[in-house]
Design an enzyme around this catalytic site. Sequence first.
Site, mmCIF file in Angstrom:
data_model
loop_
_atom_site.group_PDB
_atom_site.id
_atom_site.type_symbol
_atom_site.label_atom_id
_atom_site.label_comp_id
_atom_site.label_asym_id
_atom_site.label_seq_id
_atom_site.Cartn_x
_atom_site.Cartn_y
_atom_site.Cartn_z
ATOM 1 N N TYR A 24 0.843 -1.202 0.000
ATOM 2 C CA TYR A 24 0.000 0.000 0.000
ATOM 3 C C TYR A 24 0.878 1.252 0.000
ATOM 4 C CZ TYR A 24 -2.919 3.749 1.816
ATOM 5 O OH TYR A 24 -3.538 4.958 2.002
ATOM 6 N N SER A 106 -4.110 13.205 7.787
ATOM 7 C CA SER A 106 -4.904 12.680 6.673
ATOM 8 C C SER A 106 -6.351 12.466 7.117
ATOM 9 C CB SER A 106 -4.305 11.343 6.230
ATOM 10 O OG SER A 106 -5.253 10.599 5.487
ATOM 11 N N GLN A 127 -5.940 17.594 6.438
ATOM 12 C CA GLN A 127 -6.210 17.305 5.027
ATOM 13 C C GLN A 127 -7.654 16.845 4.914
ATOM 14 O OE1 GLN A 127 -6.253 13.681 3.666
ATOM 15 N NE2 GLN A 127 -7.221 14.644 1.895
ATOM 16 N N TYR A 129 -11.066 15.859 2.179
ATOM 17 C CA TYR A 129 -11.658 15.622 0.859
ATOM 18 C C TYR A 129 -13.040 16.238 0.902
ATOM 19 C CZ TYR A 129 -8.051 12.106 -0.010
ATOM 20 O OH TYR A 129 -6.859 11.464 -0.207
ATOM 21 N N ARG A 164 -4.183 0.430 -8.748
ATOM 22 C CA ARG A 164 -2.826 0.284 -8.211
ATOM 23 C C ARG A 164 -2.566 -1.218 -8.099
ATOM 24 N NH1 ARG A 164 -3.560 4.588 -3.333
ATOM 25 N NH2 ARG A 164 -3.897 6.441 -4.612
ATOM 26 N N HIS A 274 0.609 13.165 -6.035
ATOM 27 C CA HIS A 274 0.237 12.144 -5.056
ATOM 28 C C HIS A 274 1.309 11.046 -4.996
ATOM 29 C CE1 HIS A 274 -3.709 11.739 -2.871
ATOM 30 N NE2 HIS A 274 -3.181 10.594 -2.508
ATOM 31 N N ARG A 277 0.721 8.114 -7.345
ATOM 32 C CA ARG A 277 -0.326 7.159 -7.000
ATOM 33 C C ARG A 277 -1.623 7.417 -7.738
ATOM 34 N NH1 ARG A 277 1.130 4.747 -2.082
ATOM 35 N NH2 ARG A 277 -0.900 4.649 -1.102
HETATM 36 C C1 LIG Z 1 0.559 5.440 1.977
HETATM 37 C C2 LIG Z 1 0.145 6.785 1.470
HETATM 38 C C3 LIG Z 1 -1.065 7.313 1.865
HETATM 39 C C4 LIG Z 1 -1.438 8.591 1.434
HETATM 40 N N1 LIG Z 1 -2.614 9.118 1.875
HETATM 41 C C5 LIG Z 1 -2.951 10.367 1.504
HETATM 42 C C6 LIG Z 1 -4.138 10.960 2.007
HETATM 43 O O1 LIG Z 1 -4.867 10.378 2.798
HETATM 44 N N2 LIG Z 1 -4.448 12.225 1.580
HETATM 45 C C7 LIG Z 1 -3.639 12.915 0.701
HETATM 46 O O2 LIG Z 1 -3.937 14.047 0.362
HETATM 47 N N3 LIG Z 1 -2.504 12.359 0.226
HETATM 48 C C8 LIG Z 1 -2.145 11.125 0.611
HETATM 49 N N4 LIG Z 1 -0.986 10.573 0.140
HETATM 50 C C9 LIG Z 1 -0.130 11.352 -0.770
HETATM 51 C C10 LIG Z 1 0.949 12.104 0.019
HETATM 52 O O3 LIG Z 1 0.392 13.129 0.796
HETATM 53 C C11 LIG Z 1 1.975 12.738 -0.922
HETATM 54 O O4 LIG Z 1 1.331 13.507 -1.897
HETATM 55 C C12 LIG Z 1 2.880 11.728 -1.615
HETATM 56 O O5 LIG Z 1 3.091 10.596 -0.814
HETATM 57 C C13 LIG Z 1 4.219 12.388 -1.906
HETATM 58 O O6 LIG Z 1 5.068 11.533 -2.563
HETATM 59 P P1 LIG Z 1 6.231 10.682 -1.839
HETATM 60 O O7 LIG Z 1 5.550 9.522 -1.187
HETATM 61 O O8 LIG Z 1 7.094 10.282 -2.966
HETATM 62 O O9 LIG Z 1 6.912 11.597 -0.825
HETATM 63 C C14 LIG Z 1 -0.592 9.309 0.565
HETATM 64 C C15 LIG Z 1 0.622 8.763 0.178
HETATM 65 C C16 LIG Z 1 0.997 7.523 0.623
HETATM 66 C C17 LIG Z 1 2.332 6.963 0.204
#
Ligand SMILES: Cc1cc2nc3c(=O)[nH]c(=O)nc-3n(C[C@H](O)[C@H](O)[C@H](O)COP(=O)(O)O)c2cc1C
Length: 380
Positions: A24, A106, A127, A129, A164, A274, A277
């Site tokens: 994940y 989050s 954060q 939504y 994913r 993101h 992702r």
């Molecule tokens: C496991 C995971 C969960 C995440 N959950 C959220 C989330 O709940 N809300 C959100 O805005 N971004 C979420 N993100 C995105 C991160 O805030 C961020 O944009 C991203 O991880 C940055 O890239 P990096 O992992 O290469 O540092 C998540 C990222 C990961 C890896």
Amino acid sequence: MEFSGIDDLCQMANRRLPRLFRDYVNGGAHGEVAVRANRQAFLDWKIIPRCLRDVSQVDIGSTWLGRSRGAPFMLGPVGFAGMMHAGGDVMAAQAAARAGIPLAVSTFSIASMEKLSRVPGVDLLAQIYVFRDRDLTRDMLRRAHACGIDGIILTVDTAITPMRARDVRNGFRRMTRPSVAQLLSMAGRPGWSLRMLMAGKARIGNLAPYGMGRNLLEEARNAAAEIDPSLTWQDLAWLRKEWGGRLIVKGVMDAADARQCVDNGTDALIVSNHGGRQMDPSPATLSVLPEIVEAVGDRCEVVLDSGVRQGGDIVTALALGASGVALGRPWAWALAAGGRKGMDALTTGLSGEVRDVMGLAGVRNMAELVAQRKQVLRRA
Ligand SMILES: Cc1cc2nc3c(=O)[nH]c(=O)nc-3n(C[C@H](O)[C@H](O)[C@H](O)COP(=O)(O)O)c2cc1C
């Protein structure tokens, strides 16, 4: 715990996490091309070593997102971070407080924003939504305000939930209870499993008031389906009216979108894909940063995330006009690798790397870095 780089924290995390959560965290959308592109983009830039400038004192603190901070990085929103290590969200908030940096809670945080806001010295952003049920979103805003949180981060790059592959293989967000294979993988990680068992049943604590499911996996599935895919600029205007504090929009990758955010009263932007992702053919965040900084000028602060893995990456982003950067996976790995000690290793170690690079570039503080960016930055 000694810091030997974020890549080592990643490797340690991979050894300690059961497969469901390891995949994940590490996974990206479709072919995971954007995950790689984000890293690659940092290699396009170099920082020139410069000498004989008395760098006995290098100050990495600066004022960004409205406050004076101990370092130019923050812990971005990471859902389910509390599953990286039992009590992980609270440990992250404590480490962020010690480092003088913000933590973005989050929406999918295991610990609620109420619980995290009670951590002494913590500097929280929430954060959010926009959910299909606007009353629920309104309630999240009310709760953030009641917690003394003065800034919200609206994430706008999740209108669609893309495939994913790693999560598909594991059935994440589809299954409502762990499979036999998942349970075996957890049993193979006794340290993680024992701590989780002792901590009691994990839930998405931040969404607990809304009764989204009978267990964590059900909550994850149902909450993701609640994110409203029909959002438009009118909804941003609506949110601006509803929220009197600082409004930060996360997931902007286009200069025209950035301008429109500012026209709608956004105080800061997070240039983010993101962490690769969401949109797989997305450009790397670093590659679009300069045009977005130029588009908004001094009307709006710009923060960058996605792919930041070293102090030099942070200095590069700042030299290209970001006021700070956010970390995603690195702090999830730090938690999984060593809980509280892993988090402190990350914040002090990364601060040390930023100090090393700034000092070796002959700049002693952020003002000098900004003033001398043309001299220190080169295309590779
Ligand atoms: C496991 C995971 C969960 C995440 N959950 C959220 C989330 O709940 N809300 C959100 O805005 N971004 C979420 N993100 C995105 C991160 O805030 C961020 O944009 C991203 O991880 C940055 O890239 P990096 O992992 O290469 O540092 C998540 C990222 C990961 C890896």
